[in-house]
Scaffold this motif. Structure first.
Motif, mmCIF file in Angstrom:
data_model
loop_
_atom_site.group_PDB
_atom_site.id
_atom_site.type_symbol
_atom_site.label_atom_id
_atom_site.label_comp_id
_atom_site.label_asym_id
_atom_site.label_seq_id
_atom_site.Cartn_x
_atom_site.Cartn_y
_atom_site.Cartn_z
ATOM 1 N N ALA A 1 -21.823 1.534 62.850
ATOM 2 C CA ALA A 1 -21.974 0.198 62.260
ATOM 3 C C ALA A 1 -21.985 -0.864 63.358
ATOM 4 O O ALA A 1 -22.764 -1.830 63.296
ATOM 5 C CB ALA A 1 -20.846 -0.071 61.272
ATOM 6 N N ARG A 2 -21.113 -0.696 64.365
ATOM 7 C CA ARG A 2 -21.105 -1.658 65.491
ATOM 8 C C ARG A 2 -22.382 -1.529 66.321
ATOM 9 O O ARG A 2 -22.869 -2.527 66.868
ATOM 10 C CB ARG A 2 -19.862 -1.437 66.345
ATOM 11 N N SER A 3 -22.943 -0.328 66.386
ATOM 12 C CA SER A 3 -24.221 -0.154 67.078
ATOM 13 C C SER A 3 -25.329 -0.910 66.355
ATOM 14 O O SER A 3 -26.194 -1.538 66.982
ATOM 15 C CB SER A 3 -24.578 1.335 67.164
ATOM 16 N N VAL A 4 -25.313 -0.856 65.018
ATOM 17 C CA VAL A 4 -26.292 -1.624 64.231
ATOM 18 C C VAL A 4 -26.141 -3.111 64.517
ATOM 19 O O VAL A 4 -27.134 -3.827 64.715
ATOM 20 C CB VAL A 4 -26.106 -1.349 62.723
ATOM 21 N N LYS A 5 -24.907 -3.594 64.546
ATOM 22 C CA LYS A 5 -24.661 -5.006 64.830
ATOM 23 C C LYS A 5 -25.216 -5.390 66.195
ATOM 24 O O LYS A 5 -25.873 -6.440 66.347
ATOM 25 C CB LYS A 5 -23.161 -5.289 64.787
ATOM 26 N N ASN B 1 -13.188 -4.394 61.255
ATOM 27 C CA ASN B 1 -13.912 -3.563 62.220
ATOM 28 C C ASN B 1 -15.023 -4.317 62.939
ATOM 29 O O ASN B 1 -15.831 -3.708 63.655
ATOM 30 C CB ASN B 1 -14.475 -2.332 61.512
ATOM 31 N N GLY B 2 -15.092 -5.628 62.720
ATOM 32 C CA GLY B 2 -16.006 -6.470 63.495
ATOM 33 C C GLY B 2 -17.466 -6.363 63.126
ATOM 34 O O GLY B 2 -18.340 -6.613 63.970
ATOM 35 N N ALA C 1 -14.760 11.400 61.100
ATOM 36 C CA ALA C 1 -15.991 10.824 60.558
ATOM 37 C C ALA C 1 -15.894 9.316 60.434
ATOM 38 O O ALA C 1 -16.890 8.600 60.603
ATOM 39 C CB ALA C 1 -16.305 11.450 59.207
ATOM 40 N N SER C 2 -14.695 8.801 60.144
ATOM 41 C CA SER C 2 -14.521 7.359 60.007
ATOM 42 C C SER C 2 -14.795 6.647 61.327
ATOM 43 O O SER C 2 -15.437 5.588 61.349
ATOM 44 C CB SER C 2 -13.105 7.051 59.516
ATOM 45 N N LYS C 3 -14.334 7.236 62.435
ATOM 46 C CA LYS C 3 -14.585 6.631 63.744
ATOM 47 C C LYS C 3 -16.079 6.614 64.062
ATOM 48 O O LYS C 3 -16.597 5.647 64.621
ATOM 49 C CB LYS C 3 -13.808 7.389 64.820
ATOM 50 N N VAL C 4 -16.749 7.712 63.709
ATOM 51 C CA VAL C 4 -18.197 7.778 63.930
ATOM 52 C C VAL C 4 -18.905 6.699 63.111
ATOM 53 O O VAL C 4 -19.791 5.992 63.613
ATOM 54 C CB VAL C 4 -18.739 9.175 63.575
ATOM 55 N N PHE C 5 -18.507 6.564 61.855
ATOM 56 C CA PHE C 5 -19.136 5.577 60.974
ATOM 57 C C PHE C 5 -18.997 4.164 61.541
ATOM 58 O O PHE C 5 -19.997 3.430 61.649
ATOM 59 C CB PHE C 5 -18.515 5.642 59.581
#
Length: 544
Positions: free
Chosen positions: A401-405, A321-322, A393-397
């Protein structure tokens, strides 16, 4: 975000006559055996005549911001506890003390004391040892052997009387519940190694690098005579370097002194202030765990680990998921909180963390090459506080996570990182001095400058829910093959907290992912904390 740690390896010990080494070792051992050394409650009173004039170095703003709050009860005093198995002879006191003396010589802030002339003028005071006897005696006064369990050791450090002080900035405890620590027991034995340091001496990554270097020496094939050679060589080389180049070679400079110089013009300095204030106005968060008042602080550290197969699966899924596991843990906290708390969704959730800025320091061969000094700034991660309905919910998670990155990369790669770090350090140092005066009940003689970006200074709330310390892959620091006689199996790290303190740690170690939540159980509504912790672990199973 990569972590860069300076190296202090590669010191070559000169060849010495074996007879003289053996003689010196016997003399040093005899001195330690005959010395009247104190236990943990009084060893800071041990005075050692080291023979060299003291070097004083003023604390920088970041260091002062950690020192001043620590004075009353040791707030932020760091610890690293390692559980290990090894032969009893590896951890006998004479050998451990030799290595401890070597490390304190290589990293002089560990052997320093603090002198506070005023709130503005606070100094490290360091006496460089001239002899192995002085170095060994000084090290032994900050070394203790106990027969406590790991839980007793940790609880005593976190909730008992303060271990460290202005006269003792570092401390080493070796504990085992096995038979006497005499080195004569055959076969493997279990030990806990507790490394303690004030936070104004260094940061978490310095502590882990130190532990790796320490284990590499104590677990090496070098005998005690060889370790004494190394200690003698360290003392000689540092004495020669300080004679040639003076004080800068004896102790590491502060973070602020080693960052690139700011531009000299008033316009550029003003621009740096405006950028800092503008950046601070964007740090919006409106969520906090419900608190409660209590007379006594009691820190607990619930910790979970995931087995090697589960950890490999987690890391593989993060890679697909990068994102890194660090980014994923921020997102885990976000989703766990959204499932724990249903109110205040009009405001985002903010989390804070420390940022390693060693890559931005200016290199200077004249400076002391120790990596044990404080070198961090701070940053915030901001995410929505709600979960969309009727959405996977998995897509949101993974999106968060990519937003945090993306947020982390933007902060770490910003050309304004250095100037922002400097402004933040000034602000934290000033605030700590004002609060220090208030805590001491003296007149506040410092007037903070009134710095506002807009006439209407009504800012949005800037409350952080939780602090995260993402240490990454610690197996990249602990090169286990370099100490084959020692088998590490557990690692716990953190710090003494203030009332109502909380910090979540995440790292991989011995092939496992570890999550630990250190918090003041008396300072929060524990039902909410427990619900959050359960939701966090459930999210690991659900998304990772």
């Amino acid at each position: 975000m990569s972590v860069v740690v300076d190296s202090a390896f590669g010191t070559v010990a000169p060849t010495l006559d074996p007879k003289s080494v053996t003689s010196s070792l016997e003399e040093a051992t005899a001195i330690l055996q005959n010395a009247n050394l104190h236990d943990a409650s009084s060893s800071e009173e041990t005075l050692v005549d080291k023979g060299s004039p003291a070097v004083r170095r003023r604390l920088g703003d970041t260091e002062a911001s950690y020192f001043l709050p620590s004075r009353e009860s040791g707030v932020n005093d760091m610890y690293l506890m390692l559980g290990l198995n090894t032969a009893g002879g590896v951890m006998v006191r004479n050998r451990v003390n030799l290595v401890w003396a070597i490390m304190r010589t290589r990293h002089p802030l560990l052997a320093s004391t603090i002198e506070m002339d005023s709130y503005e003028d606070i100094y490290f005071n360091y006496n460089q040892p001239n002899t192995t006897e002085a170095a060994l005696s000084d090290a032994d006064s900050s070394l203790e052997y106990r027969s406590q369990t790991s839980q007793e050791l940790l609880d005593g450090y976190l909730n008992g009387p303060r271990t460290l002080s202005d006269k003792r900035l570092s401390y080493l405890v070796v504990s085992s519940t096995d038979s006497e620590l005499d080195g004569k027991t055959e076969g493997e034995r279990s030990f806990d190694l507790l490394i303690c340091s004030t936070h104004f001496l260094g940061d978490g990554m310095a502590l882990h690098q130190f532990a790796h270097e320490f284990l590499g020496l104590v677990g090496s094939n070098t005998d005690d005579a060889g370790l004494l050679e190394i200690l003698e060589a360290e003392i000689s080389s540092r004495r020669a370097k300080s004679a040639d180049e003076g004080s800068p070679a004896q102790v590491p400079l502060s973070l602020e002194e080693r960052l690139p110089n700011s531009p000299g013009s008033k316009f550029q300095n003003a621009a740096a202030v405006v950028d800092h204030l503008s950046n601070q106005r964007q740090q919006i968060g409106g969520h906090a765990f419900p608190r409660r008042k209590a007379d006594e602080r009691k820190t607990i550290v619930p910790t979970v680990s995931f087995d090697a197969d589960k950890t490999k699966s987690i890391l593989r899924k993060c890679k697909e998921n990068g994102v890194s596991i660090s980014s994923a843990v921020f997102a885990l906290c976000n989703v766990a909180w959204a499932r724990t708390h249903m109110g205040g969704r009009e405001l985002p959730m903010m989390m804070y963390s420390a940022l390693n800025i060693r890559p931005h320091l200016e290199a200077n061969e004249r400076l002391n090459n120790s990596y044990f000094f404080l070198c961090i700034s701070f940053f915030n991660i901001i995410l929505p506080s709600f979960l969309p309905k009727e959405t996977d919910a998995s897509k949101v998670f993974w999106h968060r996570a990519r937003s945090v990155k993306a947020q982390t990369a933007k902060i770490a790669k910003s050309p304004l990182l250095v100037s922002r770090s400097k402004e933040m350090a000034k602000e934290r140092g000033l605030r700590a001095r004002v609060w220090g005066m208030q805590d001491d009940g003296v007149e506040v003689t410092i007037t903070p400058p009134k710095r506002t970006l807009l006439q209407d200074n009504n800012k949005a709330p800037s409350t952080a829910l939780i602090g995260l310390s993402m240490l990454g892959n610690l197996d990249g620091i602990y090169k286990h093959p370099t100490f084959p006689s020692i088998k590490l199996h557990t690692l716990t790290t953190g710090s003494r907290q203030r009332k109502g303190g909380m910090l979540l740690f995440g790292y991989t170690f011995v092939g496992k992912l570890w999550l630990s939540l250190g918090y003041d159980v008396n300072g929060f509504d524990d039902d909410v904390i427990q619900a959050f912790w359960r939701n966090l672990l459930t999210c690991v199973d659900e998304f990772l």
